[in-house]
Design a protein around this motif. Structure first.
Motif, PDB file in Angstrom:
ATOM      1  N   ARG A   1     -11.718   9.948  -0.848  1.00 25.58           N
ATOM      2  CA  ARG A   1     -12.321   8.441  -0.585  1.00 25.58           C
ATOM      3  C   ARG A   1     -13.631   8.128  -1.173  1.00 25.58           C
ATOM      4  O   ARG A   1     -13.748   7.280  -2.025  1.00 25.58           O
ATOM      5  CB  ARG A   1     -12.423   8.276   0.882  1.00 25.58           C
ATOM      6  CG  ARG A   1     -12.895   6.821   1.262  1.00 25.58           C
ATOM      7  CD  ARG A   1     -13.783   6.594   2.379  1.00 25.58           C
ATOM      8  NE  ARG A   1     -14.646   7.887   2.594  1.00 25.58           N
ATOM      9  CZ  ARG A   1     -15.085   8.321   3.636  1.00 25.58           C
ATOM     10  NH1 ARG A   1     -14.663   7.918   4.804  1.00 25.58           N
ATOM     11  NH2 ARG A   1     -16.127   9.445   3.659  1.00 25.58           N
TER      12      ARG A   1
ATOM     13  N   MET B   1      -4.652   9.256   3.495  1.00 22.93           N
ATOM     14  CA  MET B   1      -5.402   8.175   2.996  1.00 22.93           C
ATOM     15  C   MET B   1      -4.524   6.850   2.454  1.00 22.93           C
ATOM     16  O   MET B   1      -3.363   7.311   2.134  1.00 22.93           O
ATOM     17  CB  MET B   1      -6.283   8.638   1.681  1.00 22.93           C
ATOM     18  CG  MET B   1      -7.219   7.561   1.075  1.00 22.93           C
ATOM     19  SD  MET B   1      -8.243   8.226  -0.331  1.00 22.93           S
ATOM     20  CE  MET B   1      -6.852   8.843  -1.436  1.00 22.93           C
ATOM     21  N   ARG B   2      -4.847   5.874   2.881  1.00 21.13           N
ATOM     22  CA  ARG B   2      -4.075   4.739   2.286  1.00 21.13           C
ATOM     23  C   ARG B   2      -4.837   4.026   1.428  1.00 21.13           C
ATOM     24  O   ARG B   2      -5.990   3.571   1.232  1.00 21.13           O
ATOM     25  CB  ARG B   2      -4.004   3.765   3.662  1.00 21.13           C
ATOM     26  CG  ARG B   2      -2.991   2.709   3.536  1.00 21.13           C
ATOM     27  CD  ARG B   2      -2.753   1.784   4.584  1.00 21.13           C
ATOM     28  NE  ARG B   2      -4.151   0.932   4.693  1.00 21.13           N
ATOM     29  CZ  ARG B   2      -4.221   0.132   5.732  1.00 21.13           C
ATOM     30  NH1 ARG B   2      -3.177  -0.009   6.757  1.00 21.13           N
ATOM     31  NH2 ARG B   2      -5.352  -0.702   5.864  1.00 21.13           N
ATOM     32  N   LEU B   3      -3.922   3.656   0.343  1.00 19.79           N
ATOM     33  CA  LEU B   3      -4.454   3.033  -0.749  1.00 19.79           C
ATOM     34  C   LEU B   3      -3.629   1.520  -1.077  1.00 19.79           C
ATOM     35  O   LEU B   3      -2.497   1.490  -1.133  1.00 19.79           O
ATOM     36  CB  LEU B   3      -4.304   3.700  -2.161  1.00 19.79           C
ATOM     37  CG  LEU B   3      -5.295   4.715  -2.472  1.00 19.79           C
ATOM     38  CD1 LEU B   3      -4.749   5.278  -3.689  1.00 19.79           C
ATOM     39  CD2 LEU B   3      -6.571   4.053  -2.710  1.00 19.79           C
TER      40      LEU B   3
ATOM     41  N   TRP C   1     -11.301   1.168  -2.850  1.00 18.78           N
ATOM     42  CA  TRP C   1     -11.975   1.295  -1.505  1.00 18.78           C
ATOM     43  C   TRP C   1     -10.742   1.597  -0.617  1.00 18.78           C
ATOM     44  O   TRP C   1     -10.052   0.944  -0.129  1.00 18.78           O
ATOM     45  CB  TRP C   1     -12.200  -0.038  -0.869  1.00 18.78           C
ATOM     46  CG  TRP C   1     -13.445  -0.542  -2.161  1.00 18.78           C
ATOM     47  CD1 TRP C   1     -13.393  -1.687  -2.667  1.00 18.78           C
ATOM     48  CD2 TRP C   1     -14.741   0.097  -2.290  1.00 18.78           C
ATOM     49  NE1 TRP C   1     -14.379  -1.592  -3.338  1.00 18.78           N
ATOM     50  CE2 TRP C   1     -15.308  -0.642  -3.146  1.00 18.78           C
ATOM     51  CE3 TRP C   1     -15.370   1.230  -1.595  1.00 18.78           C
ATOM     52  CZ2 TRP C   1     -16.943  -0.482  -3.604  1.00 18.78           C
ATOM     53  CZ3 TRP C   1     -16.737   1.486  -2.090  1.00 18.78           C
ATOM     54  CH2 TRP C   1     -17.244   0.596  -3.107  1.00 18.78           C
ATOM     55  N   PRO C   2     -10.286   2.975  -0.609  1.00 19.80           N
ATOM     56  CA  PRO C   2      -9.029   3.370   0.289  1.00 19.80           C
ATOM     57  C   PRO C   2      -9.464   3.443   1.535  1.00 19.80           C
ATOM     58  O   PRO C   2     -10.700   3.486   2.038  1.00 19.80           O
ATOM     59  CB  PRO C   2      -9.038   4.922  -0.326  1.00 19.80           C
ATOM     60  CG  PRO C   2     -10.299   5.204  -0.601  1.00 19.80           C
ATOM     61  CD  PRO C   2     -10.821   3.979  -1.284  1.00 19.80           C
ATOM     62  N   ARG C   3      -8.534   3.783   2.552  1.00 16.50           N
ATOM     63  CA  ARG C   3      -8.930   3.740   3.789  1.00 16.50           C
ATOM     64  C   ARG C   3      -8.276   5.361   4.426  1.00 16.50           C
ATOM     65  O   ARG C   3      -7.457   5.831   4.156  1.00 16.50           O
ATOM     66  CB  ARG C   3      -8.170   2.750   4.741  1.00 16.50           C
ATOM     67  CG  ARG C   3      -8.336   2.816   6.178  1.00 16.50           C
ATOM     68  CD  ARG C   3      -7.454   2.083   7.115  1.00 16.50           C
ATOM     69  NE  ARG C   3      -7.922   2.336   8.734  1.00 16.50           N
ATOM     70  CZ  ARG C   3      -6.848   1.734   9.472  1.00 16.50           C
ATOM     71  NH1 ARG C   3      -6.063   1.211   9.118  1.00 16.50           N
ATOM     72  NH2 ARG C   3      -7.352   1.915  11.024  1.00 16.50           N
ATOM     73  N   ILE C   4      -9.392   5.862   5.122  1.00 17.81           N
ATOM     74  CA  ILE C   4      -9.040   6.953   5.540  1.00 17.81           C
ATOM     75  C   ILE C   4      -8.869   6.912   7.436  1.00 17.81           C
ATOM     76  O   ILE C   4      -9.235   5.806   7.789  1.00 17.81           O
ATOM     77  CB  ILE C   4      -9.857   8.283   5.379  1.00 17.81           C
ATOM     78  CG1 ILE C   4     -11.402   7.882   5.874  1.00 17.81           C
ATOM     79  CG2 ILE C   4     -10.005   8.555   3.885  1.00 17.81           C
ATOM     80  CD1 ILE C   4     -12.384   9.110   5.807  1.00 17.81           C
ATOM     81  N   PHE C   5      -8.454   7.923   8.073  1.00 16.41           N
ATOM     82  CA  PHE C   5      -8.195   8.018   9.169  1.00 16.41           C
ATOM     83  C   PHE C   5      -8.709   8.807  10.102  1.00 16.41           C
ATOM     84  O   PHE C   5      -8.800  10.054   9.866  1.00 16.41           O
ATOM     85  CB  PHE C   5      -6.855   8.223   9.586  1.00 16.41           C
ATOM     86  CG  PHE C   5      -5.918   6.928   8.792  1.00 16.41           C
ATOM     87  CD1 PHE C   5      -5.684   5.437   9.371  1.00 16.41           C
ATOM     88  CD2 PHE C   5      -5.285   7.412   7.500  1.00 16.41           C
ATOM     89  CE1 PHE C   5      -4.875   4.560   8.634  1.00 16.41           C
ATOM     90  CE2 PHE C   5      -4.537   6.163   6.774  1.00 16.41           C
ATOM     91  CZ  PHE C   5      -4.599   4.869   7.368  1.00 16.41           C
TER      92      PHE C   5
ATOM     93  N   ALA D   1     -14.558   5.666  -4.193  1.00 11.62           N
ATOM     94  CA  ALA D   1     -15.622   4.382  -3.843  1.00 11.62           C
ATOM     95  C   ALA D   1     -16.397   4.418  -5.001  1.00 11.62           C
ATOM     96  O   ALA D   1     -16.915   3.535  -5.088  1.00 11.62           O
ATOM     97  CB  ALA D   1     -16.084   4.758  -2.569  1.00 11.62           C
TER      98      ALA D   1
ATOM     99  N   PHE E   1       0.666  -1.083  -0.017  1.00 14.90           N
ATOM    100  CA  PHE E   1       0.242   0.049   0.100  1.00 14.90           C
ATOM    101  C   PHE E   1       0.883   1.411  -0.174  1.00 14.90           C
ATOM    102  O   PHE E   1       1.903   1.199   0.253  1.00 14.90           O
ATOM    103  CB  PHE E   1      -0.939   0.155   1.181  1.00 14.90           C
ATOM    104  CG  PHE E   1      -0.197   0.113   2.506  1.00 14.90           C
ATOM    105  CD1 PHE E   1      -0.208   1.433   3.190  1.00 14.90           C
ATOM    106  CD2 PHE E   1      -0.071  -0.897   3.210  1.00 14.90           C
ATOM    107  CE1 PHE E   1       0.722   1.545   4.209  1.00 14.90           C
ATOM    108  CE2 PHE E   1       0.663  -0.716   4.531  1.00 14.90           C
ATOM    109  CZ  PHE E   1       0.868   0.535   4.719  1.00 14.90           C
TER     110      PHE E   1
END
Length: 70
Positions: free
Chosen positions: A29, A49-51, A38-42, A33, A17
């Motif tokens: 995001r 943002m993590r991809l 489908w990334p992840r945010i915190f 989406a 990632f």
């Protein structure tokens, strides 16, 4: 690539990632989406943002299209 062209800055990552700093992670995001990426945010950062990195050419094409709006 397309993420840095979109104004995102790499701030970390692994072989699986990348962690990006974006102007607005929630908006990014939501846009990704809609393209079925489908990334992840915190909750502690409005900009990170993590991809996950795609595993094949089809996945890269999907991600590129999502990032460029193609």
């Amino acid at each position: 690539r397309a993420a840095t062209a979109a104004g995102w800055r790499v701030v970390g990552g692994t072989n699986l990632f990348r962690l990006y700093e974006t102007p607005d992670a929630a908006a990014a995001r939501d846009r990704l989406a809609r393209a079925r990426v489908w990334p992840r945010i915190f909750p502690y950062s409005k900009t990170w943002m993590r991809l996950g990195l795609p595993g094949d050419a089809r996945g890269w094409a999907q991600l590129e299209a999502a990032l460029t709006g193609a």
